[in-house]
Each structure stands twice: as C-alpha cells, then as structure tokens.
Design a protein around this motif. Sequence first.
Motif, PDB file in Angstrom:
ATOM      1  N   PHE A 199       0.906  -1.246   0.179  1.00 12.54           N
ATOM      2  CA  PHE A 199       0.067   0.056   0.032  1.00 12.54           C
ATOM      3  C   PHE A 199       0.932   1.287   0.108  1.00 12.54           C
ATOM      4  O   PHE A 199       1.866   1.364   0.632  1.00 12.54           O
ATOM      5  CB  PHE A 199      -0.975  -0.140   1.176  1.00 12.54           C
ATOM      6  CG  PHE A 199      -1.763  -0.951   1.193  1.00 12.54           C
ATOM      7  CD1 PHE A 199      -2.913  -0.908   0.569  1.00 12.54           C
ATOM      8  CD2 PHE A 199      -1.752  -2.263   1.992  1.00 12.54           C
ATOM      9  CE1 PHE A 199      -4.011  -2.284   0.440  1.00 12.54           C
ATOM     10  CE2 PHE A 199      -2.659  -3.299   1.985  1.00 12.54           C
ATOM     11  CZ  PHE A 199      -3.892  -3.229   1.389  1.00 12.54           C
ATOM     12  N   THR A 200       0.429   2.329  -0.803  1.00 11.14           N
ATOM     13  CA  THR A 200       1.391   3.546  -0.935  1.00 11.14           C
ATOM     14  C   THR A 200       0.792   4.454   0.169  1.00 11.14           C
ATOM     15  O   THR A 200      -0.342   4.050   0.577  1.00 11.14           O
ATOM     16  CB  THR A 200       1.172   4.024  -2.137  1.00 11.14           C
ATOM     17  OG1 THR A 200      -0.119   4.694  -2.223  1.00 11.14           O
ATOM     18  CG2 THR A 200       1.718   3.237  -3.255  1.00 11.14           C
ATOM     19  N   GLN A 232      -2.837   5.446  -1.082  1.00  9.19           N
ATOM     20  CA  GLN A 232      -3.839   4.574  -0.562  1.00  9.19           C
ATOM     21  C   GLN A 232      -4.176   4.732   0.894  1.00  9.19           C
ATOM     22  O   GLN A 232      -5.296   4.805   1.278  1.00  9.19           O
ATOM     23  CB  GLN A 232      -3.452   3.144  -0.760  1.00  9.19           C
ATOM     24  CG  GLN A 232      -3.342   3.051  -2.336  1.00  9.19           C
ATOM     25  CD  GLN A 232      -2.767   1.628  -2.759  1.00  9.19           C
ATOM     26  OE1 GLN A 232      -1.584   1.222  -2.373  1.00  9.19           O
ATOM     27  NE2 GLN A 232      -3.341   0.677  -3.511  1.00  9.19           N
ATOM     28  N   HIS A 233      -3.150   4.871   1.826  1.00 11.45           N
ATOM     29  CA  HIS A 233      -3.242   5.182   3.046  1.00 11.45           C
ATOM     30  C   HIS A 233      -4.289   6.481   3.551  1.00 11.45           C
ATOM     31  O   HIS A 233      -5.055   6.357   4.343  1.00 11.45           O
ATOM     32  CB  HIS A 233      -1.974   5.191   4.082  1.00 11.45           C
ATOM     33  CG  HIS A 233      -1.605   3.861   4.124  1.00 11.45           C
ATOM     34  ND1 HIS A 233      -2.104   2.733   4.913  1.00 11.45           N
ATOM     35  CD2 HIS A 233      -0.457   3.143   3.584  1.00 11.45           C
ATOM     36  CE1 HIS A 233      -1.410   1.697   4.851  1.00 11.45           C
ATOM     37  NE2 HIS A 233      -0.216   1.917   3.976  1.00 11.45           N
ATOM     38  N   SER A 245      -7.777   6.110   2.435  1.00 11.95           N
ATOM     39  CA  SER A 245      -8.483   5.206   3.261  1.00 11.95           C
ATOM     40  C   SER A 245      -8.757   5.896   4.610  1.00 11.95           C
ATOM     41  O   SER A 245      -9.840   5.623   5.374  1.00 11.95           O
ATOM     42  CB  SER A 245      -7.689   3.855   3.748  1.00 11.95           C
ATOM     43  OG  SER A 245      -6.798   4.226   4.487  1.00 11.95           O
TER      44      SER A 245
END
Length: 191
Positions: free
Chosen positions: A167-168, A171-172, A175
């Motif tokens: 996960f990049t 992406q974090h 989220s």
Amino acid sequence: MQVRMSDEVLGKGWLMGRMLLETTDEDGRTPLTLALYRGDTALAAMLIVAGANVNKQDKLSNSPFLLAGAKGYTEIVRLCMLHSANYRVFNRYGGTALIPACERGHVATVAALLTDKRFPIDHMNYLGWTALLETVILGDGGPQFQAITRMLVQAGADVNQPDKEGFTALQHAVSRGWTEIVQLLIRAGAK
C-alpha cells in the motif's frame, strides 16, 4: 604564580575528558544520551560541543542524534549534524532520525533534517515504512502532517513507494479521508 601545563599533561587531560564524555551506565547511556532522555537540551548542547559522540547507541539502540529527532529537539539535531551525525545508524525499529520526527509531527525537526541532501529520505524501517508512509499511517492528517508531507514531497521523497503490504502513502491517505494530503500526493505524481 602562573602554572604552565606541558603538552603531555594537556594531552592526558583531553583524554580523561573524552573518557568521561563516553562513560556509560548499565543501559549503555552516555552523559549526552541521559541529558536528552531528561530533556536537558542545554547540557546536551554543551556535551556535543565538548566532543561527545552523537552516534553512540545505548541498549535500546537510541543514539543522541536519533533521540533528538524523535523528541523534536531541532537545535540538538542541527548540532548533531554539524558534529558528524551518522545517517546510517538506526533505531530499534530500523529507522532514521527522520522517521519518528515525521510520525510525531515535529515540523521544524523534519525541516532541519531535510537540509542535508545526503539524508536517506526514502529509507524503509523494519515495519516497511518510510518517513512519508509513517507520516500518513501514524499521523492525524492535520496541518503539521500536511506540512511534513509537503516538505517530504519537495525534498524528493518517493510518493509511490509501497509499504510491506503493497500500500502506498496515497492509498493510506485515501482510506483515512485526509483530503489535503491526498491532493498533495496526487499533485506530486502519486498513483
């Protein structure tokens, strides 16, 4: 009456002072390390200027330089950098001084560390996180973490470096719903 000291006496005095600076307790902490654990930055600064080793690690793998970064002691970080801080000495998590500074939101400390272009900005710790990833994963997305994200991006951090799970930072951030950080990362080319 004026007393003159011979080079031999002066040399022995220097050696004795050096030995005292590097004396360790049962946990491997030097006087400099202890000063930083106690938050006594004035004493720490004096010890650094006197020649204390800023890279000596204790039993927890903390060095004065690493502690100063983690605690946000910006002036001590700068002094350590001027007194041979080793950027390849890592804490017990395999991290640099930059990673905990980012995680804890120490904006001025991060800025100080990023002044040296040789600093390993994309170093990954044992958890599989870089400074940018740790900023997003462990920060709260607020103004100080936005500022740190901006600084890391401007310093050339790899915005597409994934963590151990793939996960990049983008992406974090998505989220967690951190719109500002998401936008900063996208503008920097994050995918």
